[in-house]
Design a protein around this motif. Sequence first.
Motif, short mmCIF file in Angstrom:
data_model
loop_
_atom_site.label_atom_id
_atom_site.label_comp_id
_atom_site.label_asym_id
_atom_site.label_seq_id
_atom_site.Cartn_x
_atom_site.Cartn_y
_atom_site.Cartn_z
N SER A 82 -36.29 5.90 -23.97
CA SER A 82 -36.36 5.64 -22.54
C SER A 82 -35.04 5.96 -21.84
O SER A 82 -35.03 6.45 -20.70
N LEU A 83 -33.93 5.69 -22.53
CA LEU A 83 -32.62 5.84 -21.91
C LEU A 83 -31.92 7.14 -22.29
O LEU A 83 -30.86 7.45 -21.75
N GLY A 84 -32.51 7.87 -23.23
CA GLY A 84 -31.92 9.15 -23.62
C GLY A 84 -30.65 9.02 -24.43
O GLY A 84 -29.75 9.87 -24.34
N ILE A 85 -30.56 7.95 -25.23
CA ILE A 85 -29.39 7.75 -26.09
C ILE A 85 -29.85 7.38 -27.50
O ILE A 85 -31.04 7.12 -27.72
N SER A 86 -28.92 7.38 -28.44
CA SER A 86 -29.26 7.10 -29.84
C SER A 86 -29.49 5.62 -30.08
O SER A 86 -29.08 4.77 -29.28
N ARG A 87 -30.13 5.31 -31.22
CA ARG A 87 -30.35 3.91 -31.58
C ARG A 87 -29.02 3.20 -31.83
O ARG A 87 -28.89 2.01 -31.54
N SER A 88 -28.05 3.92 -32.38
CA SER A 88 -26.74 3.30 -32.61
C SER A 88 -26.06 2.96 -31.28
O SER A 88 -25.38 1.93 -31.16
N ALA A 89 -26.27 3.81 -30.28
CA ALA A 89 -25.71 3.53 -28.95
C ALA A 89 -26.40 2.30 -28.34
O ALA A 89 -25.76 1.47 -27.69
N ILE A 90 -27.71 2.19 -28.58
CA ILE A 90 -28.44 1.00 -28.12
C ILE A 90 -27.84 -0.24 -28.76
O ILE A 90 -27.60 -1.26 -28.08
N SER A 100 -38.50 -1.88 -29.24
CA SER A 100 -37.85 -1.33 -30.43
C SER A 100 -36.64 -0.49 -30.03
O SER A 100 -36.54 0.01 -28.91
N GLY A 101 -35.73 -0.33 -30.99
CA GLY A 101 -34.55 0.50 -30.74
C GLY A 101 -34.92 1.93 -30.42
O GLY A 101 -34.31 2.56 -29.55
N SER A 102 -35.93 2.46 -31.12
CA SER A 102 -36.35 3.85 -30.85
C SER A 102 -36.97 3.98 -29.46
O SER A 102 -36.73 4.96 -28.75
N GLU A 103 -37.74 2.97 -29.06
CA GLU A 103 -38.34 2.98 -27.71
C GLU A 103 -37.26 2.95 -26.64
O GLU A 103 -37.29 3.71 -25.67
N LEU A 104 -36.29 2.06 -26.84
CA LEU A 104 -35.20 1.95 -25.87
C LEU A 104 -34.38 3.23 -25.82
O LEU A 104 -34.01 3.71 -24.73
#
Length: 324
Positions: free
Chosen positions: A24-32, A17-21
């Motif tokens: 894990s990476l310390g960035i926002s869902r929009s950045a994902i 999921s976007g929130s999981e990613l």
Amino acid sequence: MTVRSLLSILADGRFHSGSELGESLGISRSAIWKHIRRLEEAGIEIYSVKGRGYRIPGGLDLLDLGQMRAGLREDIKSKVGTCSLELTTESTNELAMQACQQGNCHGSLYIAEQQTAGRGRRGREWVSPFARNLYFSLVWRFEQGIGALEGLSLVVGLSLVKAIESLGIQGVKVKWPNDLLFDEKKLAGILVEVNGEASGQCQVVIGVGLNVDMPDQGVDKIDQPWVDLKSITNAPAERNKILAGVLNELVSGLEQFEDQGFAPMIADWQSYNAHQGQEVALQVGKGTVTGVCKGVDPSGALLLETENGREIFFGGEVSLRRTL
């Protein structure tokens, strides 16, 4: 690094999921989402399903310098120096040539998951889908000048064949001067470029493109029959293992070539010659010469038996002559 880290998570082929990613990476869902778009622009197929997240179908076999080095023989590890692994670059040969101009980079290795302007012989485009094949360039220093490099591309081709045989694959042939064929289809190509003096020290950039697991899409630009290791073996291909095996054989071959030249390897090369004893057409400039392939001489030049007798050719492109 964020894009590489994102790829490392998605490489397992499962949904994330976007929130999981983002967590894990310390960035926002929009950045994902923006990074996902970048990966898609690089030609990576990504499924996006609402409520489940993102997934790369089939996953990815990403290159890893640690895993690659672990596969090198102990006598080879110290001879492969600085290693650079890029996700995307125009050309690994260009990276290597630029490094050569900055100074001595003997043994340096430049690898990419994808090339956007990869080159074959005569300026042809080398189609380079992301994280599916091997694209790398190795820099090697020679002390005796450009004149001592006769036969070098043949040595590289011979080393690649032996590396592939070490994987249990038989039947790969060499096409003069620098292609690998299987069942008359192109498996690999070699591009050798020189930076240095005609009579003094020079650094050679040895570029290799090896088809490992070509995708079904995006290969319409290839203008000749091709094959990859996965289709030959009908089994998953481990690119880190293959790269290590190629480097083991390549460095060994280069060291032998430095000490003895190409002449002692002629018989070995001839045994893999795809066109030995066959009638071929050699394109030389705008003309074509036909004859029976008699192999190569100690300088790596092509020997053809033509209507004028045995002739020697130092350049051109061999293609099998069609019989009527």
